[in-house]
Design an enzyme around this catalytic site. Sequence first.
Site, short mmCIF file in Angstrom:
data_model
loop_
_atom_site.label_atom_id
_atom_site.label_comp_id
_atom_site.label_asym_id
_atom_site.label_seq_id
_atom_site.Cartn_x
_atom_site.Cartn_y
_atom_site.Cartn_z
N TRP A 23 -3.09 -2.56 -1.45
CA TRP A 23 -2.68 -3.89 -1.93
C TRP A 23 -3.33 -4.87 -0.98
O TRP A 23 -2.95 -4.97 0.19
CB TRP A 23 -1.16 -3.98 -1.90
CG TRP A 23 -0.59 -5.22 -2.50
CD1 TRP A 23 -0.37 -5.47 -3.83
CD2 TRP A 23 -0.14 -6.38 -1.80
NE1 TRP A 23 0.18 -6.71 -3.99
CE2 TRP A 23 0.33 -7.30 -2.77
CE3 TRP A 23 -0.09 -6.75 -0.46
CZ2 TRP A 23 0.85 -8.55 -2.44
CZ3 TRP A 23 0.43 -8.00 -0.12
CH2 TRP A 23 0.89 -8.88 -1.12
N LYS A 43 11.65 -14.11 -13.13
CA LYS A 43 11.27 -12.97 -13.98
C LYS A 43 10.14 -13.36 -14.93
O LYS A 43 9.18 -12.64 -15.11
CB LYS A 43 12.51 -12.54 -14.75
CG LYS A 43 12.68 -11.10 -15.02
CD LYS A 43 13.35 -10.30 -13.95
CE LYS A 43 12.72 -10.41 -12.59
NZ LYS A 43 13.51 -9.86 -11.53
N ASN A 80 -1.06 0.99 5.98
CA ASN A 80 -0.22 0.06 5.22
C ASN A 80 0.30 -0.96 6.23
O ASN A 80 0.85 -0.58 7.25
CB ASN A 80 0.94 0.82 4.57
CG ASN A 80 1.95 -0.10 3.89
OD1 ASN A 80 1.66 -1.27 3.65
ND2 ASN A 80 3.12 0.43 3.57
N GLY A 81 0.13 -2.25 5.94
CA GLY A 81 0.62 -3.28 6.86
C GLY A 81 -0.49 -4.21 7.30
O GLY A 81 -1.51 -4.33 6.61
N GLU A 83 6.77 -13.96 -13.00
CA GLU A 83 6.11 -12.82 -12.35
C GLU A 83 5.47 -11.87 -13.35
O GLU A 83 4.46 -11.24 -13.03
CB GLU A 83 7.00 -12.11 -11.34
CG GLU A 83 8.11 -11.28 -11.88
CD GLU A 83 8.90 -10.58 -10.76
OE1 GLU A 83 8.34 -10.23 -9.73
OE2 GLU A 83 10.11 -10.39 -10.95
N ARG A 127 4.60 0.58 -6.19
CA ARG A 127 4.59 -0.33 -5.05
C ARG A 127 3.59 -1.47 -5.24
O ARG A 127 3.66 -2.47 -4.54
CB ARG A 127 4.24 0.44 -3.76
CG ARG A 127 5.25 1.51 -3.42
CD ARG A 127 4.71 2.45 -2.38
NE ARG A 127 4.58 1.82 -1.08
CZ ARG A 127 5.54 1.75 -0.17
NH1 ARG A 127 6.71 2.31 -0.43
NH2 ARG A 127 5.36 1.17 0.97
N GLU A 181 16.63 -16.84 -11.35
CA GLU A 181 16.19 -15.46 -11.61
C GLU A 181 15.43 -15.39 -12.94
O GLU A 181 14.41 -14.70 -13.05
CB GLU A 181 17.42 -14.52 -11.60
CG GLU A 181 17.18 -13.10 -12.09
CD GLU A 181 16.18 -12.30 -11.25
OE1 GLU A 181 15.71 -12.80 -10.22
OE2 GLU A 181 15.84 -11.18 -11.67
N CYS A 233 0.82 -1.21 0.00
CA CYS A 233 0.00 0.00 0.00
C CYS A 233 0.86 1.26 0.00
O CYS A 233 1.98 1.26 0.49
CB CYS A 233 -0.86 0.04 1.26
SG CYS A 233 -1.77 -1.47 1.53
N HIS A 249 17.48 -35.76 -11.09
CA HIS A 249 16.94 -36.16 -9.78
C HIS A 249 15.45 -35.83 -9.66
O HIS A 249 14.92 -35.77 -8.56
CB HIS A 249 17.74 -35.49 -8.66
CG HIS A 249 19.18 -35.89 -8.67
ND1 HIS A 249 19.60 -37.14 -8.27
CD2 HIS A 249 20.28 -35.23 -9.09
CE1 HIS A 249 20.92 -37.22 -8.43
NE2 HIS A 249 21.36 -36.07 -8.92
N LYS A 279 5.83 -3.86 -5.15
CA LYS A 279 7.26 -3.53 -5.31
C LYS A 279 7.99 -3.59 -3.98
O LYS A 279 9.13 -4.00 -3.92
CB LYS A 279 7.38 -2.13 -5.92
CG LYS A 279 8.80 -1.69 -6.22
CD LYS A 279 9.40 -2.50 -7.36
CE LYS A 279 10.84 -2.12 -7.65
NZ LYS A 279 11.49 -3.18 -8.44
O1 M6R Z 1 13.06 -4.41 -2.20
P1 M6R Z 1 13.66 -5.78 -2.10
O2 M6R Z 1 14.87 -5.92 -2.96
O3 M6R Z 1 13.95 -6.19 -0.69
O4 M6R Z 1 12.56 -6.76 -2.68
C1 M6R Z 1 12.76 -8.14 -2.66
C2 M6R Z 1 11.78 -8.86 -3.54
O5 M6R Z 1 10.46 -8.58 -3.16
C3 M6R Z 1 11.96 -8.48 -5.02
O6 M6R Z 1 13.26 -8.72 -5.47
C4 M6R Z 1 10.96 -9.28 -5.89
O7 M6R Z 1 11.31 -10.64 -5.89
C5 M6R Z 1 10.93 -8.72 -7.31
N1 M6R Z 1 9.57 -8.54 -7.72
C6 M6R Z 1 11.57 -9.59 -8.31
O8 M6R Z 1 11.51 -9.08 -9.60
#
Ligand code: M6R
Length: 608
Positions: A74, A484, A98-99, A487, A27, A480, A2, A503, A603
């Site tokens: 959010w 990517k 927020n939280g 997501e 965010r 990664e 949020c 395995h 974010k």
């Molecule tokens: O702000 P941060 O780097 O601590 O965030 C960590 C993860 O939430 C962040 O890297 C998330 O996995 C991304 N959406 C990946 O693209």
Amino acid sequence: MCGIVGIVGQEPVAARLVDALRRLEYRGYDSAGVATIHEGKLDRRRAEGKLFNLEKKLDGEQLPGLIGIAHTRWATHGVPNEANAHPHFVDGVAVVHNGIIENFSELKDELIADGAVFTSQTDTEVVAHLLAKYTREGLGHREAMLAMLNRVSGAYALVVMFEDDPGTILSARFGPPLAIGHGKGEMFLGSDAIALSPFTNEITYLVDGDVAIINHKGLEVMDYQGKPVTRKSQISQATAFMVDKGNHRHFMEKEIYEQPEIISHALGHYVDFASHTVKPTDKAIDFSKLSGLAISACGTAYLAGLVGKYWFERYARLPVEIDVASEFRYRELPLSPTQAALFISQSGETADTLASLRYSKDQGLKIGAIVNVRESTIARESDAIFPILAGPEIGVASTKAFTCQLAVLASLSIAAGRARGTVSEAEEKAMVKHLAEMPRIMSKVLNDIQPQIETLSRDLSRFKDVLYLGRGTSYPLAMEGALKLKEISYIHAEGYAAGELKHGPIALIDEHMPVIVIAPYDRFFEKTVSNMQEVAARGGKIIFITDEKGAAASKLETMATITLPNVDEIIAPMIFSLPIQLLAYHTAVFMGTDVDQPRNLAKSVTVE
Ligand code: M6R
């Protein structure tokens, strides 16, 4: 997560509040709302979905008022609809949050038993009801706020207005960040300084346990007992231009293409390009004396840390304990003050990473923060800050922050190696020379591979499942790549160590499952090619990401081979990040997803 904004103004605030919310869009959110007080009455507009829905409402039914609060939600408790959108109103009290209020359920039962009627499914509404109850019982606003804060538990940033005081906004922080902006005759608050950047750059950051009151006289901060505390303001570097996409279709695309320039800026902080040496690192962490390192982070930042583990162990002979922060914080990991701990976070606000930091601090370790936001909580609670200098990353999918995190980790591992006598002067020079060449190679790679990746992404977008494989530092890159892709394109993808294929995951291989193999021509190459053979033998479709030597050496038939220049292994993870980022980006564009704000993601993850 949020986003929160508030203004105690001298001019109408609604449009400015929405403008500030736009700067917090990165965010992640699924509904939004704004409330003001005008002629002694609270009023609000709320809308499900993106901010333009809220703006449409505000166009139709304007919201006058010189004071207001606003929110992008959010969803955690309750679906993302208008009734659950903030601000929540109860008897002249307005609240945005927020939280998570962890004890909301018991508080709700108690309030309902007392006659309260709830109109949303949110945890936030208990806060509004508690405040209304305490004011009904005769407490003043700040006393009601303190009484409420002493009842709720969890992680929260809370912002409150009372209808009968149209000149004051009250707030509290315990977990998610809150920044107070000092204007000329006006006061502001927001989830970060970027939100407030068009209004002011003089910012006071609240810390956990702070209650802040803003009005036309300025800022007053106290603790939960009402005892005054002093928080100094500082000049923030955040500026409004940061939310500009330039000529790009998406922030993610812009951020991918910014990498050559940004990484050279980041590297300049850690290495001397003239002498090809690493610069001295923050003295708070003395690598020469350490018995080991602990690293923790979440998501992409964790995967950067995993690459870092390979480097610290290989170049500095420093054992590294690494885990995702959501596990690290609860493992009761035995740590020793002879170790140091590094926490990697783009935002510097990730709740699990922050909790892991505090756990390590309690064990007496020196703490280093590898962060993008230098004013963030993780940075402020660390002994040494290692900034990644990536500039604001707006796309939810992390790209430039990842490669900058890698660049910082590479530089630190060389510095640690020099300090521990495990990297010679000649090796240092050679590695720094390679790092210095990286921005140029990145530019070339981005230009060269773009057309091929765009075509390939069209094919990839037809599949439902994808497997990524890699060995050594290409193993975290495989994870990664999968992260990517899933997501932003919503294609199911997994990243595996190539040696683990037989395995288990080999059972999945058929013509419906492309296997993307990341294999520079390094000491693992032959072994990875053997794994590719196992895939080919089972009819799997291979997308091979390699370098010129690797492409020449492999005789296997592939669905596509993406050939990168031959580069030294210290820079390979950064260079090989580019095709996996572009592949995810173009596939998502073909799929028509919301690339910069993918569904369900935020974010900055400021709750557990
Ligand atoms: O702000 P941060 O780097 O601590 O965030 C960590 C993860 O939430 C962040 O890297 C998330 O996995 C991304 N959406 C990946 O693209």
